[in-house]
Enzyme design. Sequence first.
Site, short mmCIF file in Angstrom:
data_model
loop_
_atom_site.label_atom_id
_atom_site.label_comp_id
_atom_site.label_asym_id
_atom_site.label_seq_id
_atom_site.Cartn_x
_atom_site.Cartn_y
_atom_site.Cartn_z
CG HIS A 1 -55.61 2.34 -65.88
ND1 HIS A 1 -54.40 2.49 -66.52
CD2 HIS A 1 -56.07 1.13 -66.26
CE1 HIS A 1 -54.16 1.42 -67.26
NE2 HIS A 1 -55.17 0.56 -67.11
CG HIS B 1 -58.92 -2.47 -68.42
ND1 HIS B 1 -58.40 -2.40 -69.69
CD2 HIS B 1 -57.89 -2.21 -67.58
CE1 HIS B 1 -57.10 -2.11 -69.63
NE2 HIS B 1 -56.78 -1.99 -68.35
CG LEU B 2 -65.89 0.33 -67.84
CD1 LEU B 2 -66.86 1.44 -68.26
CD2 LEU B 2 -66.23 -0.17 -66.44
NE ARG B 3 -61.41 -6.86 -69.54
CZ ARG B 3 -60.13 -6.57 -69.59
NH1 ARG B 3 -59.68 -5.71 -70.49
NH2 ARG B 3 -59.28 -7.14 -68.75
CG ASN C 1 -57.03 -2.81 -73.36
OD1 ASN C 1 -57.84 -2.11 -72.76
ND2 ASN C 1 -56.33 -3.76 -72.76
CE LYS D 1 -52.23 2.47 -71.72
NZ LYS D 1 -53.18 1.81 -70.84
CG HIS E 1 -48.80 -1.37 -70.49
ND1 HIS E 1 -49.74 -2.02 -69.72
CD2 HIS E 1 -47.69 -2.15 -70.44
CE1 HIS E 1 -49.23 -3.15 -69.25
NE2 HIS E 1 -47.98 -3.24 -69.68
CG HIS F 1 -50.57 0.04 -64.93
ND1 HIS F 1 -49.35 0.01 -65.56
CD2 HIS F 1 -51.50 -0.27 -65.88
CE1 HIS F 1 -49.52 -0.30 -66.82
NE2 HIS F 1 -50.81 -0.48 -67.05
CG LEU G 1 -49.21 -8.68 -67.56
CD1 LEU G 1 -49.38 -9.03 -69.04
CD2 LEU G 1 -47.76 -8.93 -67.12
CG ASP H 1 -54.72 -1.91 -64.61
OD1 ASP H 1 -55.48 -1.93 -65.60
OD2 ASP H 1 -53.65 -2.55 -64.56
CG HIS I 1 -59.64 -11.25 -67.70
ND1 HIS I 1 -59.69 -11.11 -69.07
CD2 HIS I 1 -58.60 -10.50 -67.27
CE1 HIS I 1 -58.71 -10.29 -69.46
NE2 HIS I 1 -58.04 -9.91 -68.39
#
Length: 349
Positions: free
Chosen positions: A17, A19-21, A45, A103, A140, A178, A224, A252, A256
């Site tokens: 899980h 997030h690489l953006r 996402n 997802k 999620h 998560h 979250l 996760d 940011h």
Amino acid sequence: MSKFLKKIKIIKPDDWHVHLRDNEILKKVSQYTGTFYKRAIIMPNLEEPITNCFRSISYRRRILNSMTPNTAFQPLMICYLTEKTSPEELQQGFFKKIFVGAKLYPHCSTTNSKYGIKNINNIYHLFNIMEKIKMPLLIHGEENNLNIDIYDREAKFIENTLKPLRKKFPELKIILEHITTEEAISYIEECNSSYLAGTITPHHLMLNRNNMFIDGIQPHLYCLPLLKRKKHQIALRNVISSGSKNFFLGSDTAPHFHKNKINTFGCAGIFNAPSSLLCYVSVFEEMNALQHFQSFCSENGPNFYNMPINKETITLVKKPHKILEKINIGKNIIVPFLAGKRLDWSIEK
């Protein structure tokens, strides 16, 4: 395995899980995941979500191009489900190995989930296809309803959405991502099914909701699902220490910019990629459960996804490692999890 161990060598892990953006953030943060992990499930996402094969192929190319040369890293791509998702696109993407899963984001439940699902019944036809073709569903698992206390949203999702879903599609492979609560652990353990598993983050193992309010509000601990009561943290630590095969690593990690974490409407997400593996080994050591560390990091995930276990290895040594205070990206910065703190473990060079 002795808790006084000074060195531990394990099969190189995967992160199920991540997030690489995109754009400048992607170019910087992908190096951390690519260094510590052989494969990673890449969350879809983005601001323009990965809803079709074309976007997935393009995003995967950008990820690989962001890596340093000779990095043997494999991004595993996921389809973002909407109420307009084409069944043909979903099936074609899975058969062509463009997607390894799909997802489910409840509508407006987390970052960039405005295209998510408002009424899960509207995509039951997709679940029917996924069950037949053995395509995993990543969830999620929070009920996004203002009438439900935000700390209860995982438990309510299990009761109101997941249980009926699994009753309708008993052979649909589901990953409850998560997880944060005793209720999630109990449900997965009680089912004890090869069709249901949960991922666990390092921050939910190391912290509870009290940590968010020590010496004032800690915006860099806002994520979250939220950090929960200490009893839930203890339950998570106990279940990974049990050696259960139903749970595996999913960090996760969610970067940011600092300015977006500390503003009036701060973003949810903890960027833990620089320290995640070191955090996990620290928790396993504290729980005197290092004998289960490799299974959690390197075996349970591939076994659930029916993928081969990696051949490479990685060695961790009992040597203090200081986490960076910040990571510069152009004129912006990202503050990583445990910034400036020391962990007892390091990766052997």
